[in-house]
Design an enzyme around this catalytic site. Structure first.
Site, PDB file in Angstrom:
ATOM      1  CG  HIS A   1       1.720  29.865  22.202  1.00  9.80           C
ATOM      2  ND1 HIS A   1       1.515  28.641  21.584  1.00  9.80           N
ATOM      3  CD2 HIS A   1       1.869  29.581  23.530  1.00  9.80           C
ATOM      4  CE1 HIS A   1       1.518  27.682  22.499  1.00  9.80           C
ATOM      5  NE2 HIS A   1       1.752  28.225  23.696  1.00  9.80           N
TER       6      HIS A   1
ATOM      7  CD  GLU B   1      -5.313  27.662  26.653  1.00  5.91           C
ATOM      8  OE1 GLU B   1      -5.048  27.886  25.448  1.00  5.91           O
ATOM      9  OE2 GLU B   1      -4.883  26.694  27.286  1.00  5.91           O
TER      10      GLU B   1
ATOM     11  CD  GLN C   1      -1.093  29.028  25.993  1.00  6.47           C
ATOM     12  OE1 GLN C   1       0.095  28.793  26.192  1.00  6.47           O
ATOM     13  NE2 GLN C   1      -1.971  28.089  25.701  1.00  6.47           N
TER      14      GLN C   1
ATOM     15  CD  GLU D   1       2.705  24.427  24.061  1.00  6.26           C
ATOM     16  OE1 GLU D   1       1.596  23.958  23.772  1.00  6.26           O
ATOM     17  OE2 GLU D   1       2.857  25.507  24.656  1.00  6.26           O
TER      18      GLU D   1
END
Length: 144
Positions: free
Chosen positions: A7, A43, A59, A133
């Site tokens: 994402h 979120e 996201q 991430e």
């Protein structure tokens, strides 16, 4: 090591407005919403497509407070790209391999992420200035 772009995280001031924009403009569907107190965000995950390694998403992140990481990001940089997340098959193994190559990990161990995933962040100064991430998607038995 990376299976896909899991994402793209986008920081925003008003989650509902951004959901409406991305849903209407790009015809994306919201597949999950949650409040993550640990990370200080509300979120929404909007589905882009599925591939061999799993799904890809946008996201949208709204801070719960001005002093949360996303709140501080918004104060400093405004709305926009917050991070890029890559899907990995085994997050612990990916963290070990990346750490051995001299990249600093912001997390010592995986933590709870969106949709039941396990996540860990890499230090942006070691990854070309991009908060990165790692995401290991929830296994079917984890998300049930």
């Amino acid at each position: 090591m990376f299976m896909r772009i899991d994402h793209i995280g986008i920081a925003c001031r008003n989650l509902e407005e951004k959901i409406a924009f991305f849903s209407e403009t790009f015809e994306l569907d919201v597949v999950a919403r949650e409040v993550n107190e640990e990370q200080g965000v509300k979120e929404a995950m909007l589905h882009i497509a599925d591939g061999e390694g799993g799904g890809s998403y946008i996201q949208l992140l709204e801070p719960l407070s001005d002093d949360s990481p996303v709140g501080k990001f918004l104060a400093k940089r405004g709305e926009g790209l917050h991070h890029v997340a890559f899907g990995v098959p085994d997050i612990a193994m990916a963290m070990t391999k990346i750490g051995e190559k001299g990249v600093r990990l912001l997390d010592e161990r995986p933590r709870h992420g969106s949709m039941g995933s396990e996540i860990a962040f890499l230090h942006p100064k070691d990854v070309g200035g991009v908060l990165t991430e790692l995401v290991q998607a929830a296994r079917p038995s984890q998300s049930a």
